[in-house]
Write an enzyme that holds these catalytic residues in place. Structure first.
Site, PDB file in Angstrom:
ATOM      1  N   ASP A  60       8.369 -18.985   3.439  1.00 40.94           N
ATOM      2  CA  ASP A  60       7.422 -19.623   4.363  1.00 40.94           C
ATOM      3  C   ASP A  60       6.806 -20.883   3.758  1.00 40.94           C
ATOM      4  O   ASP A  60       6.658 -21.892   4.441  1.00 40.94           O
ATOM      5  CB  ASP A  60       6.321 -18.629   4.731  1.00 40.94           C
ATOM      6  CG  ASP A  60       5.279 -19.265   5.613  1.00 40.94           C
ATOM      7  OD1 ASP A  60       5.618 -19.660   6.745  1.00 40.94           O
ATOM      8  OD2 ASP A  60       4.123 -19.399   5.171  1.00 40.94           O
TER       9      ASP A  60
ATOM     10  N   ILE B 130       8.534   2.599  -1.800  1.00 39.23           N
ATOM     11  CA  ILE B 130       8.483   1.701  -0.649  1.00 39.23           C
ATOM     12  C   ILE B 130       7.429   0.623  -0.868  1.00 39.23           C
ATOM     13  O   ILE B 130       7.611  -0.541  -0.493  1.00 39.23           O
ATOM     14  CB  ILE B 130       8.200   2.476   0.651  1.00 39.23           C
ATOM     15  CG1 ILE B 130       9.252   3.576   0.840  1.00 39.23           C
ATOM     16  CG2 ILE B 130       8.220   1.542   1.855  1.00 39.23           C
ATOM     17  CD1 ILE B 130      10.676   3.063   0.917  1.00 39.23           C
TER      18      ILE B 130
ATOM     19  N   MET C 110       6.420   6.163   8.734  1.00 41.67           N
ATOM     20  CA  MET C 110       6.289   7.497   8.142  1.00 41.67           C
ATOM     21  C   MET C 110       5.798   7.471   6.696  1.00 41.67           C
ATOM     22  O   MET C 110       5.822   8.493   6.016  1.00 41.67           O
ATOM     23  CB  MET C 110       7.630   8.230   8.221  1.00 41.67           C
ATOM     24  CG  MET C 110       8.129   8.407   9.632  1.00 41.67           C
ATOM     25  SD  MET C 110       6.894   9.260  10.674  1.00 41.67           S
ATOM     26  CE  MET C 110       7.522   8.827  12.305  1.00 41.67           C
ATOM     27  N   CYS C 111       5.369   6.317   6.211  1.00 40.83           N
ATOM     28  CA  CYS C 111       4.815   6.240   4.859  1.00 40.83           C
ATOM     29  C   CYS C 111       3.382   6.770   4.843  1.00 40.83           C
ATOM     30  O   CYS C 111       2.610   6.502   5.756  1.00 40.83           O
ATOM     31  CB  CYS C 111       4.826   4.795   4.358  1.00 40.83           C
ATOM     32  SG  CYS C 111       6.374   4.297   3.619  1.00 40.83           S
TER      33      CYS C 111
END
Length: 320
Positions: free
Chosen positions: A289, A274, A237-238
């Site tokens: 990673d 966000i 929903m961004c």
């Protein structure tokens, strides 16, 4: 949503008086209140020989006595506060007298000869006393109750804002992207941070460039910038936001932890919180990673928004 506060103190500190007067002030203002009394002296609701007592003695785990004076509950075992609240009708405010170990914000009532340093519980908001003391700001029932009312009213307003109808659902109660067409274009900025903790040797190798996959922080920096730009592709929903700036900074505690801080900017109709958080998360995951071959026990933690500004909701600073 409910605002909960504890009023705690030792015997004859005045906590019952303050709780009673606070209940009166709240109810007169039209605020519904749940009051919980923690009794460490084996107080019982039931009278010997009554039906409710006989039911309890027979082994019923819960007994409810319904009378003209109201409904009364008796649980055979002490209940956690949240368990007790789950049996009660919701109210705007929950006041807990006593229960020093409870998890809610606390006002501590001190007796005349008692020191604040004797209290080590978490979540203490303030210390107060019914008698005049030079070391305290909250003295006397009126001042204490007025302070509590201000605290509760402020948090009730915040809870009301948070409980406003959600705007992410359409008239069929299905998820939608919020329509921001009419919102004003303003400059907006958000800063987020997060940490990754690792073995000290891993941090040493990162700083000396001895990780086989390459320059860990350089790769993490690019990954964080890319993540900010692609946020709308990952979070359903961004909105797709044209970013005007993305920057990441790295610091460490010289022992075992790297801190990543991101700052994201835009000139648009919605904020970039966000995007800033996503940049931090992906930068931290990239560090993991790059180093996982030698250290799979790394822990990512403390990811949160530090600050945001711009837009209708204004300025936010973490912890204020």
């Amino acid at each position: 949503m409910v605002v909960t506060i504890q009023i705690v103190g030792h015997k004859k500190s005045g906590k019952t008086l303050v709780t009673t007067q606070l209940i009166q002030a709240l109810t007169q203002a039209g605020v519904s209140v749940t009051a919980v009394k923690h009794d460490a002296h084996w107080g019982q609701m039931d009278q010997p020989g009554t039906d409710s007592d006989r039911f309890s003695q027979a082994g019923a785990s819960q007994v409810v006595l319904d009378s003209n004076q109201g409904s009364f509950y008796h649980f055979q075992q002490p209940q956690a506060l949240e368990t007790t609240f789950s049996h009660l009708s919701p109210t705007a405010v929950r006041l807990i007298e006593g229960y020093k170990a409870g998890p809610y914000p606390k006002l501590v009532m001190l007796k005349p000869d008692e020191l604040a340093t004797n209290w080590h519980q978490k979540g203490i908001l303030a210390f107060a006393s019914l008698t005049d003391r030079p070391d305290l700001d909250l003295i006397g029932t009126d001042q204490i109750v007025n302070w509590l009312l201000t605290y509760l009213q402020m948090h009730l307003q915040e809870e009301k804002k948070m409980s406003d109808p959600l705007t992410h659902f359409n008239d069929q109660d299905r998820a939608k992207m919020v329509d921001v067409t009419q919102k004003a274009v303003t400059s907006r900025v958000a800063t987020a941070t997060g940490q990754i903790t690792m073995h000290p040797d891993t941090l040493s190798r990162i700083k000396t460039g001895k990780i086989k996959k390459g320059d860990v922080l350089a790769v993490a920096q690019v990954a964080g910038i890319m993540a900010a730009k692609k946020t709308s592709e990952l979070i359903p929903m961004c909105h797709l936001i044209p970013l005007t700036g993305v920057d990441l900074h790295f610091s460490d505690n010289k022992k075992d932890t790297i801190t990543v801080t991101s700052k994201v900017k835009t000139k648009h109709v919605t904020g970039v919180e966000i995007e800033a958080l996503n940049a931090v998360q992906i930068a931290l995951l990239t560090i993991y990673d790059m180093c996982k071959a030698m250290d799979r026990g790394m822990v990512i933690h403390d990811v949160h928004l530090l600050e945001k500004d711009g837009g209708k909701s204004g300025h936010f600073v973490f912890g204020e």
